[in-house]
Design a protein around this motif. Structure first.
Motif, mmCIF file in Angstrom:
data_model
loop_
_atom_site.group_PDB
_atom_site.id
_atom_site.type_symbol
_atom_site.label_atom_id
_atom_site.label_comp_id
_atom_site.label_asym_id
_atom_site.label_seq_id
_atom_site.Cartn_x
_atom_site.Cartn_y
_atom_site.Cartn_z
ATOM 1 N N LEU A 260 -9.200 0.409 -0.666
ATOM 2 C CA LEU A 260 -9.897 -0.630 0.099
ATOM 3 C C LEU A 260 -9.061 -1.895 0.334
ATOM 4 O O LEU A 260 -9.585 -2.904 0.771
ATOM 5 N N ARG A 261 -7.764 -1.831 0.085
ATOM 6 C CA ARG A 261 -6.894 -2.950 0.439
ATOM 7 C C ARG A 261 -6.295 -2.697 1.815
ATOM 8 O O ARG A 261 -6.145 -1.561 2.240
ATOM 9 N N TRP A 262 -5.931 -3.768 2.490
ATOM 10 C CA TRP A 262 -5.330 -3.655 3.815
ATOM 11 C C TRP A 262 -3.978 -4.340 3.849
ATOM 12 O O TRP A 262 -3.673 -5.200 3.021
ATOM 13 N N HIS A 263 -3.179 -3.924 4.826
ATOM 14 C CA HIS A 263 -1.878 -4.552 5.060
ATOM 15 C C HIS A 263 -1.688 -4.636 6.567
ATOM 16 O O HIS A 263 -2.012 -3.694 7.295
ATOM 17 N N ALA A 264 -1.157 -5.754 7.035
ATOM 18 C CA ALA A 264 -0.946 -5.948 8.469
ATOM 19 C C ALA A 264 0.476 -6.423 8.747
ATOM 20 O O ALA A 264 1.092 -7.099 7.920
ATOM 21 N N VAL A 265 0.954 -6.039 9.919
ATOM 22 C CA VAL A 265 2.278 -6.431 10.386
ATOM 23 C C VAL A 265 2.174 -6.722 11.877
ATOM 24 O O VAL A 265 1.486 -5.995 12.597
ATOM 25 N N GLU A 266 2.833 -7.759 12.322
ATOM 26 C CA GLU A 266 2.901 -7.991 13.762
ATOM 27 C C GLU A 266 3.942 -7.047 14.350
ATOM 28 O O GLU A 266 5.089 -7.013 13.904
ATOM 29 N N LEU A 267 3.508 -6.256 15.315
ATOM 30 C CA LEU A 267 4.409 -5.377 16.054
ATOM 31 C C LEU A 267 4.587 -5.971 17.440
ATOM 32 O O LEU A 267 3.617 -6.427 18.057
ATOM 33 N N SER A 268 5.813 -5.967 17.935
ATOM 34 C CA SER A 268 6.057 -6.502 19.270
ATOM 35 C C SER A 268 7.228 -5.773 19.908
ATOM 36 O O SER A 268 8.008 -5.099 19.227
ATOM 37 N N ILE B 299 1.628 4.971 8.915
ATOM 38 C CA ILE B 299 0.311 4.947 8.267
ATOM 39 C C ILE B 299 -0.016 6.360 7.797
ATOM 40 O O ILE B 299 -0.190 7.262 8.620
ATOM 41 N N PRO B 300 -0.090 6.583 6.489
ATOM 42 C CA PRO B 300 -0.310 7.943 5.982
ATOM 43 C C PRO B 300 -1.760 8.403 6.091
ATOM 44 O O PRO B 300 -2.665 7.611 6.368
ATOM 45 N N GLU B 301 -1.942 9.674 5.849
ATOM 46 C CA GLU B 301 -3.271 10.257 5.788
ATOM 47 C C GLU B 301 -4.121 9.483 4.786
ATOM 48 O O GLU B 301 -3.619 9.030 3.761
ATOM 49 N N GLY B 302 -5.393 9.325 5.099
ATOM 50 C CA GLY B 302 -6.291 8.624 4.190
ATOM 51 C C GLY B 302 -6.347 7.130 4.407
ATOM 52 O O GLY B 302 -7.070 6.426 3.716
ATOM 53 N N CYS B 303 -5.580 6.639 5.358
ATOM 54 C CA CYS B 303 -5.618 5.223 5.702
ATOM 55 C C CYS B 303 -6.164 5.080 7.119
ATOM 56 O O CYS B 303 -5.792 5.835 8.019
ATOM 57 N N ALA B 304 -7.038 4.109 7.297
ATOM 58 C CA ALA B 304 -7.552 3.804 8.632
ATOM 59 C C ALA B 304 -6.560 2.887 9.332
ATOM 60 O O ALA B 304 -5.841 2.119 8.689
ATOM 61 N N HIS B 305 -6.559 2.963 10.656
ATOM 62 C CA HIS B 305 -5.650 2.145 11.454
ATOM 63 C C HIS B 305 -6.415 1.413 12.550
ATOM 64 O O HIS B 305 -7.348 1.946 13.144
ATOM 65 N N GLY B 306 -6.006 0.181 12.793
ATOM 66 C CA GLY B 306 -6.548 -0.591 13.897
ATOM 67 C C GLY B 306 -5.602 -1.722 14.227
ATOM 68 O O GLY B 306 -4.615 -1.949 13.525
ATOM 69 N N PHE B 307 -5.904 -2.420 15.309
ATOM 70 C CA PHE B 307 -5.043 -3.535 15.692
ATOM 71 C C PHE B 307 -5.810 -4.529 16.539
ATOM 72 O O PHE B 307 -6.841 -4.212 17.123
ATOM 73 N N HIS C 51 -14.226 -2.980 11.570
ATOM 74 C CA HIS C 51 -13.146 -3.971 11.611
ATOM 75 C C HIS C 51 -13.555 -5.285 10.956
ATOM 76 O O HIS C 51 -12.720 -6.037 10.479
ATOM 77 N N ASP C 52 -14.870 -5.543 10.919
ATOM 78 C CA ASP C 52 -15.383 -6.798 10.366
ATOM 79 C C ASP C 52 -16.132 -6.590 9.053
ATOM 80 O O ASP C 52 -16.939 -7.432 8.657
ATOM 81 N N ASP C 53 -15.840 -5.495 8.370
ATOM 82 C CA ASP C 53 -16.522 -5.201 7.114
ATOM 83 C C ASP C 53 -16.182 -6.269 6.070
ATOM 84 O O ASP C 53 -15.006 -6.513 5.792
ATOM 85 N N PRO C 54 -17.199 -6.919 5.487
ATOM 86 C CA PRO C 54 -16.917 -7.972 4.496
ATOM 87 C C PRO C 54 -16.222 -7.447 3.236
ATOM 88 O O PRO C 54 -15.535 -8.212 2.561
ATOM 89 N N VAL C 55 -16.378 -6.177 2.920
ATOM 90 C CA VAL C 55 -15.683 -5.614 1.754
ATOM 91 C C VAL C 55 -14.174 -5.623 1.999
ATOM 92 O O VAL C 55 -13.390 -5.916 1.100
ATOM 93 N N LEU C 56 -13.773 -5.316 3.221
ATOM 94 C CA LEU C 56 -12.340 -5.305 3.556
ATOM 95 C C LEU C 56 -11.813 -6.711 3.792
ATOM 96 O O LEU C 56 -10.678 -7.023 3.437
ATOM 97 N N ILE D 154 0.852 -1.190 0.000
ATOM 98 C CA ILE D 154 0.000 0.000 0.000
ATOM 99 C C ILE D 154 0.887 1.239 0.000
ATOM 100 O O ILE D 154 1.720 1.410 0.893
ATOM 101 N N ASP D 155 0.716 2.093 -0.990
ATOM 102 C CA ASP D 155 1.525 3.290 -1.142
ATOM 103 C C ASP D 155 1.495 4.137 0.125
ATOM 104 O O ASP D 155 0.425 4.481 0.627
#
Length: 183
Positions: A96-104, A113-121, A148-153, A8-9
């Motif tokens: 509408l694409r997502w990317h995830a990374v494990e942070l520890s 995470i740039p402007e225009g992107c939603a964030h959650g964990f 967080h549970d949107d079927p589109v995402l 994701i750009d």
């Protein structure tokens, strides 16, 4: 700091390393100079800390509308989380694409995470703590969110989802008329 691009750009992962000796450890958590290309003239104006008690808990997916759209830099100080960014920029190739990374606390990664992107964990380990660096002040009247549970995402959460705030449960679902976030 070593920066790695994601699919994701603008969403990046910053890798830091710690110096360990007989006294303990030292790590640089933020360096404006090292991140100057990513920040692009933005400055960190707010730093937040969260602690989440229960493994499986989900927080998000949050963002702020313009003119308080913000870049977030997120790091896990304690425990482990599945950190997710969703591209909501309507003119983006990865809309509408997502990317995830494990942070520890062990891997010492930081998600950018740039402007225009939603964030959650999602918390993978009880009592996890996150540090958030923001380039805009929090404005309750400009906050936004997607489910967080949107079927589109179709976000692939690693654990059973639990302990979700009322606010996060009530974000509207994305539909075919959804046109994204204006920046």
């Amino acid at each position: 700091m070593k920066l790695t691009c994601t699919p994701i750009d603008g969403v990046m992962v910053a890798e830091t390393s710690r110096v360990i000796d007989h006294r303990g450890a030292f790590a640089r958590l933020f360096c404006e100079q090292a991140l100057s290309e990513v920040l692009g003239g933005r400055h960190i104006v707010q730093i937040n800390h969260s602690r989440t008690s229960q493994a499986g808990a989900v927080r998000g997916m949050h963002y702020q509308h313009a003119p308080q759209a913000e870049m977030k830099l997120v790091r896990c100080l304690k425990g482990r989380v599945w950190d997710v960014a969703v591209d909501l920029r309507k003119n983006s190739a990865t809309f509408l694409r997502w990317h995830a990374v494990e942070l520890s606390e062990q891997n010492e990664l930081m998600m950018v995470i740039p402007e225009g992107c939603a964030h959650g964990f999602q918390v993978l380990e009880a009592e996890s703590e996150l540090l958030y660096l923001h380039t805009a002040l929090y404005s309750p009247e400009l906050e936004g969110g997607v489910r967080h549970d949107d079927p589109v995402l179709n976000i692939d959460w690693p654990l059973e989802m639990m302990d979700i705030s009322t606010r996060d449960k009530t974000h509207t679902l994305i539909n075919e008329d959804y046109c994204g976030v204006e920046l």
